[in-house]
Design an enzyme around this catalytic site. Structure first.
Site, PDB file in Angstrom:
ATOM      1  N   ASP A  10       0.852  -1.185   0.000  1.00  0.00           N
ATOM      2  CA  ASP A  10       0.000   0.000   0.000  1.00  0.00           C
ATOM      3  C   ASP A  10       0.885   1.231   0.000  1.00  0.00           C
ATOM      4  OD1 ASP A  10      -2.306   1.656   0.190  1.00  0.00           O
ATOM      5  OD2 ASP A  10      -2.045   1.800   2.354  1.00  0.00           O
ATOM      6  N   SER A  11       0.297   2.348  -0.339  1.00  0.00           N
ATOM      7  CA  SER A  11       1.002   3.629  -0.288  1.00  0.00           C
ATOM      8  C   SER A  11       1.026   4.119   1.156  1.00  0.00           C
ATOM      9  CB  SER A  11       0.308   4.655  -1.181  1.00  0.00           C
ATOM     10  OG  SER A  11      -1.008   4.893  -0.714  1.00  0.00           O
ATOM     11  N   TYR A  42      -0.436   7.911  -3.112  1.00  0.00           N
ATOM     12  CA  TYR A  42      -0.431   7.547  -4.528  1.00  0.00           C
ATOM     13  C   TYR A  42      -1.503   8.320  -5.293  1.00  0.00           C
ATOM     14  CZ  TYR A  42       2.599   3.379  -3.921  1.00  0.00           C
ATOM     15  OH  TYR A  42       3.634   2.516  -3.668  1.00  0.00           O
ATOM     16  N   GLY A  43      -2.577   8.662  -4.613  1.00  0.00           N
ATOM     17  CA  GLY A  43      -3.720   9.285  -5.267  1.00  0.00           C
ATOM     18  C   GLY A  43      -3.427  10.636  -5.907  1.00  0.00           C
ATOM     19  N   CYS A  73      -4.437  -1.186  -1.884  1.00  0.00           N
ATOM     20  CA  CYS A  73      -4.510   0.248  -2.161  1.00  0.00           C
ATOM     21  C   CYS A  73      -5.487   0.441  -3.309  1.00  0.00           C
ATOM     22  CB  CYS A  73      -3.119   0.763  -2.541  1.00  0.00           C
ATOM     23  SG  CYS A  73      -3.063   2.471  -3.127  1.00  0.00           S
ATOM     24  N   ASN A  74      -6.526   1.227  -3.095  1.00  0.00           N
ATOM     25  CA  ASN A  74      -7.514   1.456  -4.148  1.00  0.00           C
ATOM     26  C   ASN A  74      -6.893   2.105  -5.379  1.00  0.00           C
ATOM     27  OD1 ASN A  74      -9.065   1.615  -1.398  1.00  0.00           O
ATOM     28  ND2 ASN A  74     -10.627   1.185  -2.928  1.00  0.00           N
ATOM     29  N   THR A  75      -6.050   3.115  -5.155  1.00  0.00           N
ATOM     30  CA  THR A  75      -5.456   3.842  -6.276  1.00  0.00           C
ATOM     31  C   THR A  75      -4.534   2.941  -7.088  1.00  0.00           C
ATOM     32  OG1 THR A  75      -5.577   5.926  -5.049  1.00  0.00           O
ATOM     33  CG2 THR A  75      -4.066   5.843  -6.911  1.00  0.00           C
ATOM     34  N   CYS A 183     -10.635   4.262   0.014  1.00  0.00           N
ATOM     35  CA  CYS A 183      -9.193   4.289   0.263  1.00  0.00           C
ATOM     36  C   CYS A 183      -8.946   3.450   1.502  1.00  0.00           C
ATOM     37  CB  CYS A 183      -8.714   5.728   0.485  1.00  0.00           C
ATOM     38  SG  CYS A 183      -6.985   5.870   1.015  1.00  0.00           S
ATOM     39  N   THR A 184      -7.917   2.593   1.468  1.00  0.00           N
ATOM     40  CA  THR A 184      -7.695   1.693   2.600  1.00  0.00           C
ATOM     41  C   THR A 184      -7.205   2.415   3.854  1.00  0.00           C
ATOM     42  OG1 THR A 184      -5.461   1.155   1.763  1.00  0.00           O
ATOM     43  CG2 THR A 184      -7.275  -0.322   1.151  1.00  0.00           C
ATOM     44  N   HIS A 185      -6.809   3.671   3.719  1.00  0.00           N
ATOM     45  CA  HIS A 185      -6.477   4.466   4.911  1.00  0.00           C
ATOM     46  C   HIS A 185      -7.742   4.857   5.692  1.00  0.00           C
ATOM     47  CE1 HIS A 185      -2.552   5.004   2.974  1.00  0.00           C
ATOM     48  NE2 HIS A 185      -2.109   5.576   4.079  1.00  0.00           N
TER      49      HIS A 185
END
Length: 262
Positions: A10-11, A42-43, A73-75, A183-185
């Protein structure tokens, strides 16, 4: 091969929300997690930059003998997973905003999506919305500035709350009854979100669904690990180890967190 680890990247630290769901469902699996916090978010990067970072992370996980890779990571998923699947002979699990279940369950026919610019502008996101949200009004909102605050551990910070109020109020005024976290955050913001939005609005993230899909793919390939002994979890971060540690305070003693310049 069954004892080889599941790889995740992930970012930053956000993908640990996915990691927790996977290890809860698959407690016998070894894992390696890459937190690329140095390059977060990353977005805000170009599609080519996101692809190159995803390749870098994939190559490192493959060097560590990972049997399957979760793009946590979605992005990164929306911008690179097609390339990764086409160019590496290993299963990849991606993360997409959970628009489909939100659309199916919505009674107001209005669903909010809070995500990064990189996710909302991707062709995969738009095709998912078109395929699964017919007749539903999707209210998109970029969560600009949220990932850096989470990366700094500033979840209860007043600035975080101010940003969320700014982003969510227009959705609330439109009458959404579901909020999709793209977003996974963002699952780490749920305690703050619950202070802001009414109880009747359902918050949806992708963690549990991703864990189920990971289990299904492991079974399909016959590579699920059923041995219960010596399970290990290794985390690499290229930023602040202490902040990553703060998001993993509830994990078991068989977890190692190390700095790695990648």
């Amino acid at each position: 091969m069954n004892r080889q680890p599941i790889g995740l990247f992930d970012s930053g630290i956000g993908g640990t929300s996915i990691w927790k769901e996977i290890t809860r469902l698959l407690p016998n699996e070894n894992t390696i997690f890459l937190a690329d916090s140095k390059n977060a978010p990353y977005g805000e990067k170009s599609e080519e930059q996101i692809l190159q970072l995803s390749i870098k992370n994939t190559e490192l996980l493959l060097k560590n003998q990972c049997k399957i890779i979760v793009v946590a990571c979605n992005t990164a998923t929306t911008n690179s997973i097609s390339y990764l699947r086409a160019n590496y002979d290993i299963p990849f699990i991606g993360i997409e905003p959970a628009i489909k279940p939100a659309a199916l369950q919505s009674k107001s026919k209005k669903v909010g999506v809070l995500a990064t610019k990189g996710t909302l502008s991707s062709s995969l996101f738009h095709s998912t919305s078109e395929n699964h949200a017919a007749g539903i009004q999707i209210l998109e909102q970029e969560g600009t500035g949220l990932v850096p605050l989470i990366e700094q551990g500033e979840i209860q910070n007043h600035k975080t709350r101010e940003l969320l109020l700014k982003y969510l109020n227009p959705m609330l005024e439109e009458g959404i009854d579901h909020l999709v976290l793209g977003c996974t955050h963002y699952p780490y913001l749920i305690p703050v979100l619950r202070q802001i939005i009414p109880e009747n609005i359902k918050i949806i993230d992708s963690g549990e669904a991703v864990a189920r899909q990971t289990k299904a793919i492991l079974n399909a390939y016959g590579i699920e690990n059923h041995a219960e002994e010596n399970v290990e979890h290794l985390f690499y971060t290229n930023a602040n180890v202490a902040i990553l540690q703060s998001f993993l305070v509830d994990v078991t003693s068989n977890t190692k967190i190390e700095y790695l310049d990648f």
